[in-house]
Design a protein around this motif. Structure first.
Motif, short mmCIF file in Angstrom:
data_model
loop_
_atom_site.label_atom_id
_atom_site.label_comp_id
_atom_site.label_asym_id
_atom_site.label_seq_id
_atom_site.Cartn_x
_atom_site.Cartn_y
_atom_site.Cartn_z
N GLU A 85 32.39 -19.60 -10.19
CA GLU A 85 32.87 -18.08 -10.71
C GLU A 85 31.50 -17.73 -11.76
O GLU A 85 30.67 -18.52 -12.08
CB GLU A 85 33.85 -18.24 -11.47
CG GLU A 85 35.34 -18.56 -10.64
CD GLU A 85 35.58 -17.65 -9.48
OE1 GLU A 85 35.18 -16.54 -9.63
OE2 GLU A 85 36.28 -18.34 -8.68
N SER A 86 31.70 -16.43 -12.19
CA SER A 86 30.70 -16.02 -12.95
C SER A 86 30.66 -16.93 -14.19
O SER A 86 31.58 -17.39 -14.79
CB SER A 86 31.03 -14.45 -13.49
OG SER A 86 29.84 -14.13 -13.75
N ASP A 139 32.36 -16.07 -7.00
CA ASP A 139 33.17 -15.01 -7.69
C ASP A 139 34.09 -14.55 -6.94
O ASP A 139 34.53 -13.35 -6.66
CB ASP A 139 32.12 -13.89 -7.66
CG ASP A 139 31.05 -14.10 -8.98
OD1 ASP A 139 31.45 -14.94 -9.83
OD2 ASP A 139 30.15 -13.31 -9.01
N SER A 143 33.74 -11.51 -11.40
CA SER A 143 32.54 -10.27 -10.72
C SER A 143 31.67 -10.76 -11.72
O SER A 143 31.45 -11.24 -12.73
CB SER A 143 33.07 -9.20 -10.98
OG SER A 143 33.31 -8.58 -11.98
N SER A 144 30.39 -10.25 -11.24
CA SER A 144 28.99 -10.45 -11.91
C SER A 144 28.28 -9.25 -11.93
O SER A 144 28.09 -8.40 -10.78
CB SER A 144 28.17 -11.48 -11.27
OG SER A 144 28.93 -12.74 -11.41
N ASP A 162 31.51 -9.06 -6.38
CA ASP A 162 32.20 -9.94 -6.28
C ASP A 162 32.44 -10.18 -4.73
O ASP A 162 31.92 -9.77 -4.05
CB ASP A 162 33.69 -9.83 -7.26
CG ASP A 162 34.47 -8.72 -6.54
OD1 ASP A 162 34.35 -8.39 -5.48
OD2 ASP A 162 35.49 -8.38 -7.40
#
Length: 190
Positions: A85-86, A139, A143-144, A162
């Protein structure tokens, strides 16, 4: 030596620990860098010890950096945040300094662009984000932020990505927005 230079150096045991962590991750995830050898990467790291502080920061903030590419022209190895994940230690940030300053209330503690620069990494571009997604599923719950084209940023927006429904999505939001599940990923050339 200045205070800033001193602050960006690792102790010998930190360097050794980081190199060991990177080696284990490299060997565990060979699909990310097929055809590359750890000894070559380690030699490059030893030739550029100033990059270890940045990799340490990537690791410390939850990025789990790993080698994702090798530039045959320059010989540089490209490290990228490969956490599922982020990175947890880099979430709840707006896009850039201008967005941070535009918030009247409930300002986040930092911005993605500024924090990445302080760490010595580059925000991923949308294209780099898609390439990363070819190496795994990232993600799925977060989200990034990604590098936003100037034409979008001038209008107040910023881009984030994402992966949902086995598809990589590119979205837009106001650059001043921030969420607990949105952070940023970066890359480093060594």
């Amino acid at each position: 030596m200045s205070e800033i230079s001193r602050a960006k150096e690792l102790l010998p045991e930190q360097r050794e620990g980081l190199i060991q962590t990177l080696k284990v991750r490299f060997e565990k995830n060979m699909n990310r860098h097929q055809g590359l050898e750890w000894t070559d990467v380690q030699d490059k790291l030893e030739d550029h010890p100033e990059k270890l502080w940045t990799l340490h920061e990537m690791e410390r903030t939850g990025g789990e950096p790993d080698v994702v590419d090798h530039d045959k022209t320059t010989g540089a190895y490209i490290f990228c945040d490969c956490s599922a994940e982020s990175p947890k230690g880099r979430r709840s940030v707006c896009y850039d300094r201008e967005a941070l300053e535009s918030r009247k209330e409930h300002k986040p503690h930092n911005s993605a662009v500024e924090w990445a620069a302080d760490m010595g990494i580059e925000l991923l571009t949308g294209e780099q984000y898609r390439e990363l997604q070819k190496l795994g599923n990232f993600d799925l719950k977060t989200s990034s932020w990604v590098k936003t084209p100037d034409s979008i940023r001038k209008l107040g927006g910023a881009i984030f990505c994402d992966r949902r429904y086995d598809t990589v999505f590119v979205y837009h939001n106001g650059a001043e927005s921030y969420y607990g599940a949105r952070g940023f990923r970066g890359s480093l050339r060594v």
